[in-house]
Write a protein that holds these residues in place. Structure first.
Motif, PDB file in Angstrom:
ATOM      1  N   LEU A 140       0.827  -1.208   0.000  1.00 35.06           N
ATOM      2  CA  LEU A 140       0.000   0.000   0.000  1.00 35.06           C
ATOM      3  C   LEU A 140       0.861   1.258   0.000  1.00 35.06           C
ATOM      4  CD1 LEU A 140      -2.815   1.242   0.188  1.00 35.06           C
ATOM      5  CD2 LEU A 140      -2.660   1.072   2.669  1.00 35.06           C
ATOM      6  N   PHE A 141       1.817   1.319   0.909  1.00 36.87           N
ATOM      7  CA  PHE A 141       2.647   2.522   1.022  1.00 36.87           C
ATOM      8  C   PHE A 141       3.510   2.719  -0.219  1.00 36.87           C
ATOM      9  CE2 PHE A 141       6.385   4.803   2.885  1.00 36.87           C
ATOM     10  CZ  PHE A 141       5.719   5.970   3.188  1.00 36.87           C
ATOM     11  N   GLY A 142       4.168   1.651  -0.669  1.00 36.37           N
ATOM     12  CA  GLY A 142       5.033   1.770  -1.835  1.00 36.37           C
ATOM     13  C   GLY A 142       4.269   2.051  -3.114  1.00 36.37           C
ATOM     14  N   SER A 143       3.079   1.450  -3.267  1.00 38.43           N
ATOM     15  CA  SER A 143       2.296   1.669  -4.491  1.00 38.43           C
ATOM     16  C   SER A 143       1.798   3.100  -4.594  1.00 38.43           C
ATOM     17  CB  SER A 143       1.116   0.694  -4.532  1.00 38.43           C
ATOM     18  OG  SER A 143       1.552  -0.639  -4.583  1.00 38.43           O
ATOM     19  N   VAL A 144       1.356   3.653  -3.478  1.00 41.23           N
ATOM     20  CA  VAL A 144       0.860   5.037  -3.503  1.00 41.23           C
ATOM     21  C   VAL A 144       1.983   6.004  -3.858  1.00 41.23           C
ATOM     22  CG1 VAL A 144      -0.091   6.880  -2.087  1.00 41.23           C
ATOM     23  CG2 VAL A 144      -1.037   4.576  -1.915  1.00 41.23           C
ATOM     24  N   LEU A 145       3.127   5.874  -3.191  1.00 39.75           N
ATOM     25  CA  LEU A 145       4.243   6.782  -3.478  1.00 39.75           C
ATOM     26  C   LEU A 145       4.760   6.600  -4.904  1.00 39.75           C
ATOM     27  CD1 LEU A 145       6.324   6.691  -0.161  1.00 39.75           C
ATOM     28  CD2 LEU A 145       4.697   8.422  -0.933  1.00 39.75           C
ATOM     29  N   GLY A 146       4.969   5.347  -5.307  1.00 41.76           N
ATOM     30  CA  GLY A 146       5.477   5.096  -6.649  1.00 41.76           C
ATOM     31  C   GLY A 146       4.493   5.486  -7.731  1.00 41.76           C
ATOM     32  N   GLY A 147       3.198   5.244  -7.499  1.00 43.18           N
ATOM     33  CA  GLY A 147       2.198   5.627  -8.498  1.00 43.18           C
ATOM     34  C   GLY A 147       2.124   7.127  -8.696  1.00 43.18           C
ATOM     35  N   LEU A 148       2.154   7.871  -7.602  1.00 47.10           N
ATOM     36  CA  LEU A 148       2.119   9.335  -7.713  1.00 47.10           C
ATOM     37  C   LEU A 148       3.381   9.867  -8.379  1.00 47.10           C
ATOM     38  CD1 LEU A 148       0.606  10.290  -4.231  1.00 47.10           C
ATOM     39  CD2 LEU A 148      -0.549  10.232  -6.453  1.00 47.10           C
ATOM     40  N   ALA A 149       4.531   9.304  -8.037  1.00 48.00           N
ATOM     41  CA  ALA A 149       5.785   9.753  -8.653  1.00 48.00           C
ATOM     42  C   ALA A 149       5.801   9.465 -10.146  1.00 48.00           C
ATOM     43  CB  ALA A 149       6.972   9.075  -7.965  1.00 48.00           C
ATOM     44  N   GLY A 150       5.341   8.279 -10.536  1.00 51.45           N
ATOM     45  CA  GLY A 150       5.336   7.942 -11.950  1.00 51.45           C
ATOM     46  C   GLY A 150       4.310   8.728 -12.740  1.00 51.45           C
ATOM     47  N   PHE A 151       3.198   9.094 -12.114  1.00 45.87           N
ATOM     48  CA  PHE A 151       2.140   9.803 -12.834  1.00 45.87           C
ATOM     49  C   PHE A 151       2.464  11.284 -13.012  1.00 45.87           C
ATOM     50  CE2 PHE A 151      -1.962  12.043 -12.991  1.00 45.87           C
ATOM     51  CZ  PHE A 151      -2.532  11.418 -14.099  1.00 45.87           C
ATOM     52  N   TRP A 200       9.407  -0.762   1.515  1.00 50.09           N
ATOM     53  CA  TRP A 200       8.607  -0.028   0.537  1.00 50.09           C
ATOM     54  C   TRP A 200       9.374   0.425  -0.710  1.00 50.09           C
ATOM     55  CZ3 TRP A 200       9.806   4.912  -0.946  1.00 50.09           C
ATOM     56  CH2 TRP A 200      10.647   5.636  -0.112  1.00 50.09           C
ATOM     57  N   PRO A 201      10.698   0.704  -0.659  1.00 49.21           N
ATOM     58  CA  PRO A 201      11.352   1.203  -1.873  1.00 49.21           C
ATOM     59  C   PRO A 201      11.260   0.249  -3.063  1.00 49.21           C
ATOM     60  CG  PRO A 201      12.740   1.636   0.031  1.00 49.21           C
ATOM     61  CD  PRO A 201      11.638   0.748   0.493  1.00 49.21           C
ATOM     62  N   GLN A 202      11.322  -1.062  -2.847  1.00 47.51           N
ATOM     63  CA  GLN A 202      11.242  -1.998  -3.965  1.00 47.51           C
ATOM     64  C   GLN A 202       9.882  -1.914  -4.658  1.00 47.51           C
ATOM     65  OE1 GLN A 202      11.359  -6.127  -2.878  1.00 47.51           O
ATOM     66  NE2 GLN A 202      11.931  -6.798  -4.927  1.00 47.51           N
ATOM     67  N   ILE A 203       8.805  -1.962  -3.874  1.00 46.90           N
ATOM     68  CA  ILE A 203       7.467  -1.855  -4.450  1.00 46.90           C
ATOM     69  C   ILE A 203       7.270  -0.487  -5.088  1.00 46.90           C
ATOM     70  CG2 ILE A 203       5.006  -1.866  -3.921  1.00 46.90           C
ATOM     71  CD1 ILE A 203       6.166  -4.598  -3.816  1.00 46.90           C
ATOM     72  N   CYS A 204       7.857   0.540  -4.485  1.00 48.41           N
ATOM     73  CA  CYS A 204       7.727   1.894  -5.021  1.00 48.41           C
ATOM     74  C   CYS A 204       8.298   1.994  -6.432  1.00 48.41           C
ATOM     75  CB  CYS A 204       8.423   2.876  -4.080  1.00 48.41           C
ATOM     76  SG  CYS A 204       8.362   4.605  -4.609  1.00 48.41           S
ATOM     77  N   ALA A 207       6.040   0.027  -8.892  1.00 48.22           N
ATOM     78  CA  ALA A 207       4.817   0.764  -9.195  1.00 48.22           C
ATOM     79  C   ALA A 207       5.107   1.976 -10.079  1.00 48.22           C
ATOM     80  CB  ALA A 207       4.146   1.204  -7.897  1.00 48.22           C
ATOM     81  N   ARG A 208       6.197   2.663  -9.808  1.00 51.70           N
ATOM     82  CA  ARG A 208       6.546   3.838 -10.610  1.00 51.70           C
ATOM     83  C   ARG A 208       6.756   3.464 -12.074  1.00 51.70           C
ATOM     84  NH1 ARG A 208      11.396   5.565 -12.460  1.00 51.70           N
ATOM     85  NH2 ARG A 208      11.606   7.800 -12.958  1.00 51.70           N
ATOM     86  N   GLY A 209       7.563   2.424 -12.314  1.00 53.00           N
ATOM     87  CA  GLY A 209       7.809   2.016 -13.691  1.00 53.00           C
ATOM     88  C   GLY A 209       6.555   1.521 -14.380  1.00 53.00           C
ATOM     89  N   SER A 210       5.689   0.819 -13.649  1.00 52.24           N
ATOM     90  CA  SER A 210       4.462   0.313 -14.245  1.00 52.24           C
ATOM     91  C   SER A 210       3.510   1.446 -14.606  1.00 52.24           C
ATOM     92  CB  SER A 210       3.789  -0.663 -13.268  1.00 52.24           C
ATOM     93  OG  SER A 210       2.667  -1.263 -13.850  1.00 52.24           O
TER      94      SER A 210
END
Length: 326
Positions: A140-151, A200-204, A207-210
């Motif tokens: 949850l934490f990594g996906s939210v941060l990575g998704g916002l950064a990638g978007f 969280w950094p790995q999931i982040c 998620a960012r790349g995806s």
């Protein structure tokens, strides 16, 4: 050359070589028939989604079936350990210390006279709880941060990338020794919080790349051209198509977190007695490995089987969700 009479029961189809190929009337009609009715009048077949195709592949994969059954069994005994183990895991009798298998104690007794079978069964609750809660928190934490950064990209993306680099540079076991050594709580939550903090950094990054890949697709550009808001684009169009890699990595990481909890408990900075944990039992049985190897064998085997089951499940999910492997 005499002209061939027309036969209603046959249809003539020309070939590329200039000849003719006879097709039966029923075969010709089949070429024009769509699913549900002849000549395209019936309803078209509903296309399958990525998730339906993945579920169909998973049901046919013996690796997924075996690992899912093992995990289901672990979840059941974690919720209701008394179904297969009677007595308390904290009840010990020093007069039976290091004794082997006997009625009521199929796995024998450890160095403190505790029933190894009962402690092994109750230890599953701790391992599954830590693994599931840590995985949910990290995902949850990594996906939210990575998704916002990638978007959104830009400065937020650059800042988050540097922060993840810092966390990647911290050794996990060494970080656990430093951070958890000052914690006095005897619950699972400090261990779970530590895993979320460093996991969280790995999931982040996944998620960012995806998200970066998904937002370049045509359907996202079309939604943006139609005036869809950023939140709608991110939640309705990007997230469902970018979550598959996160699920795969999180499933495999769940087994890793279970092994990490056992490692930290073995080193004395994770869970501590009177908590029941496979790592604690392995640590307590290590000095008696020559006289009572069974006390070390059973919790170690349960730990290895659990980690292997989650890794196999993650591999099966990855193969089902990766379109390149189809």
């Amino acid at each position: 050359m005499p002209e061939q009479p027309f036969e209603p029961g046959r249809a003539i189809a020309g070939t590329g070589a200039g000849g003719a190929m006879d097709l039966a009337t029923t075969e010709a009609e089949t070429l024009e028939r769509t699913p549900g009715g002849p000549l395209g009048t019936g309803p078209a077949a509903k296309p399958r989604s990525l998730w339906s195709d993945a579920w169909r592949d998973l049901r046919r994969n013996p690796v997924f079936i075996i690992s899912a059954l093992v995990i289901l069994f672990l979840v059941v005994i974690s919720l209701w350990p008394s179904l297969i183990a009677s007595g308390s895991p904290l009840k010990c009798d020093l007069s039976k210390a290091q004794e082997g298998s006997q009625p009521g104690a199929p796995f024998g007794y450890d160095g403190q006279g505790c029933n190894v079978y009962t402690r092994t069964v109750y230890g599953a609750r701790t391992s599954v709880t830590v693994g599931v809660c840590a995985t949910l928190g990290v995902a949850l934490f990594g996906s939210v941060l990575g998704g916002l950064a990638g978007f959104f990209g830009g400065g937020w993306d650059a800042l988050l990338s540097r922060i993840t680099d810092i966390f990647f540079a911290i050794p996990v076991v060494l970080g656990g020794l430093v951070l958890l050594s000052v914690v006095t709580s005897n619950t699972v939550w400090p261990v779970i919080g530590f895993m979320v903090l460093l996991g969280w950094p790995q999931i982040c990054r996944i998620a960012r790349g995806s998200v970066i890949t998904a937002k370049q697709n045509d359907y996202v550009q079309a939604a943006r051209a139609l005036g869809a808001s950023n939140s709608r684009i991110l939640l309705r169009h990007i997230a469902p198509n970018a979550v598959a890699p996160v699920i795969v990595v999180a499933t495999i990481a769940l087994g890793t977190y279970i092994a990490l909890e056992a490692t930290l408990s073995y080193l004395g900075v994770g869970l501590k007695p009177p908590s029941v944990s496979w790592g604690i039992d392995i640590s307590a049985a290590s000095p008696y490995i020559r006289n009572a190897p069974h006390a070390l064998l059973w919790p170690s085997g349960a730990l290895a089987l659990t980690v292997l089951a989650f890794i196999m499940l993650g591999d099966a999910v990855r193969d089902a969700l990766d379109p390149k492997l189809r």
